[in-house]
Each structure stands twice: as structure tokens, then as C-alpha cells.
Design a protein around this motif. Structure first.
Motif, PDB file in Angstrom:
ATOM      1  N   ILE A  29      -2.733   1.894   8.960  1.00 50.20           N
ATOM      2  CA  ILE A  29      -3.918   2.537   8.382  1.00 50.20           C
ATOM      3  C   ILE A  29      -3.950   4.006   8.763  1.00 50.20           C
ATOM      4  O   ILE A  29      -4.282   4.869   7.945  1.00 50.20           O
ATOM      5  CB  ILE A  29      -5.198   1.812   8.844  1.00 50.20           C
ATOM      6  N   TYR A  31      -2.127   6.369   6.414  1.00 49.79           N
ATOM      7  CA  TYR A  31      -2.852   6.779   5.211  1.00 49.79           C
ATOM      8  C   TYR A  31      -3.782   7.948   5.515  1.00 49.79           C
ATOM      9  O   TYR A  31      -3.854   8.915   4.756  1.00 49.79           O
ATOM     10  CB  TYR A  31      -3.660   5.617   4.625  1.00 49.79           C
ATOM     11  N   PHE A  32      -4.508   7.852   6.628  1.00 48.76           N
ATOM     12  CA  PHE A  32      -5.438   8.927   6.993  1.00 48.76           C
ATOM     13  C   PHE A  32      -4.698  10.212   7.342  1.00 48.76           C
ATOM     14  O   PHE A  32      -5.208  11.309   7.120  1.00 48.76           O
ATOM     15  CB  PHE A  32      -6.351   8.495   8.133  1.00 48.76           C
ATOM     16  N   ALA A  48      -1.873  11.196   5.874  1.00 49.89           N
ATOM     17  CA  ALA A  48      -1.388  11.744   4.610  1.00 49.89           C
ATOM     18  C   ALA A  48      -2.530  12.220   3.702  1.00 49.89           C
ATOM     19  O   ALA A  48      -2.361  13.148   2.916  1.00 49.89           O
ATOM     20  CB  ALA A  48      -0.560  10.697   3.870  1.00 49.89           C
ATOM     21  N   PHE A  49      -3.681  11.571   3.817  1.00 54.28           N
ATOM     22  CA  PHE A  49      -4.850  11.891   2.988  1.00 54.28           C
ATOM     23  C   PHE A  49      -6.061  12.117   3.893  1.00 54.28           C
ATOM     24  O   PHE A  49      -6.988  11.310   3.927  1.00 54.28           O
ATOM     25  CB  PHE A  49      -5.131  10.744   2.008  1.00 54.28           C
ATOM     26  N   LEU A 107     -10.871  12.325   2.519  1.00 51.49           N
ATOM     27  CA  LEU A 107     -10.968  11.139   1.678  1.00 51.49           C
ATOM     28  C   LEU A 107     -12.431  10.869   1.348  1.00 51.49           C
ATOM     29  O   LEU A 107     -13.280  10.899   2.236  1.00 51.49           O
ATOM     30  CB  LEU A 107     -10.371   9.945   2.435  1.00 51.49           C
ATOM     31  N   HIS A 135      -3.270  14.548  -1.394  1.00 58.43           N
ATOM     32  CA  HIS A 135      -2.092  14.228  -0.587  1.00 58.43           C
ATOM     33  C   HIS A 135      -1.670  15.470   0.205  1.00 58.43           C
ATOM     34  O   HIS A 135      -0.997  16.354  -0.309  1.00 58.43           O
ATOM     35  CB  HIS A 135      -0.983  13.762  -1.539  1.00 58.43           C
ATOM     36  N   PHE A 157       3.705  10.788   3.462  1.00 54.70           N
ATOM     37  CA  PHE A 157       3.244   9.440   3.122  1.00 54.70           C
ATOM     38  C   PHE A 157       4.449   8.620   2.686  1.00 54.70           C
ATOM     39  O   PHE A 157       5.083   8.929   1.672  1.00 54.70           O
ATOM     40  CB  PHE A 157       2.209   9.513   1.997  1.00 54.70           C
ATOM     41  N   VAL A 204      -0.629   0.381  -5.272  1.00 48.07           N
ATOM     42  CA  VAL A 204       0.098   1.505  -4.675  1.00 48.07           C
ATOM     43  C   VAL A 204       0.973   2.208  -5.712  1.00 48.07           C
ATOM     44  O   VAL A 204       1.171   3.421  -5.645  1.00 48.07           O
ATOM     45  CB  VAL A 204       0.910   1.068  -3.440  1.00 48.07           C
ATOM     46  N   LEU A 222      -0.959   4.924  -7.341  1.00 47.84           N
ATOM     47  CA  LEU A 222      -1.031   6.091  -6.459  1.00 47.84           C
ATOM     48  C   LEU A 222       0.269   6.890  -6.521  1.00 47.84           C
ATOM     49  O   LEU A 222       0.253   8.114  -6.679  1.00 47.84           O
ATOM     50  CB  LEU A 222      -1.308   5.667  -5.019  1.00 47.84           C
TER      51      LEU A 222
END
Length: 92
Positions: free
Chosen positions: A5, A8-9, A11-12, A15, A39, A43, A77, A80
Motif C-alpha cells: 500500500i 501506491y502512496f 507513487a501517487f 490523492l 503519478h 510505480f 489496474v 490505470l
């Protein structure tokens, strides 16, 4: 926080998430959500593209005695990755 998780945070980092609907029955619930982010970091080995992306999904939850005992996220995904310009999905 679980390292998957956290990736993801990383890379992005900026949010915005919105809850669209919540459905509950007994111990089980589903939260339908929409996320929008840019982005800005690595990632899955993909360098920052600075592309804005929108992803919709849902989270299934099981609650026992007022506490979440299990949850699982479902989202696309590939959608995305298409928005980031990594893949191109075939349309029918």
C-alpha cells in the motif's frame, strides 16, 4: 502501513478519494469509491509520468463486534496503466 500500500502512496502522494456508495448487510459491507491522483513517483518500475488518473473500485469489508476483521480492494489496474500511457487496451 503494509509496504504494498505504501508503494501506491509513494507513487501517487497527492490523492483525492471519494466514497460513492456504501452497502451493508449483517457483518458484510461494500464501499464503492473513486480515486483521482497524479503519478509523481516510481510505480511498479514505471517512472513518474505526471499523468492525472482516475480509478474506480470497491472495498469489501467484514466487521465483527464493531471491528473490521477482513477487507479486500477490487479495482482495474489495467485502466490505470492505460491512463499512464504504459499499455493500450483493445476496445470492441
Amino acid at each position: 502501513m503494509h509496504e504494498g500500500i505504501q508503494a501506491y502512496f509513494d507513487a501517487f502522494p497527492v490523492l483525492a478519494m471519494e466514497t460513492e456508495r456504501i452497502v451493508c448487510r449483517g457483518e458484510h459491507g461494500i464501499v464503492y469509491w473513486r480515486a483521482e491522483a497524479t503519478h509523481l513517483g516510481d510505480f511498479l518500475g514505471i517512472p513518474a509520468s505526471y499523468q492525472r488518473a482516475i480509478v474506480c473500485g470497491c472495498t469489501g469489508v467484514k466487521v465483527r463486534r464493531g471491528k473490521v476483521v477482513h477487507m479486500r480492494d477490487y479495482w482495474d489496474v489495467n485502466h490505470l496503466l492505460e491512463q499512464l500511457g504504459v499499455i493500450r487496451l483493445r476496445r470492441r
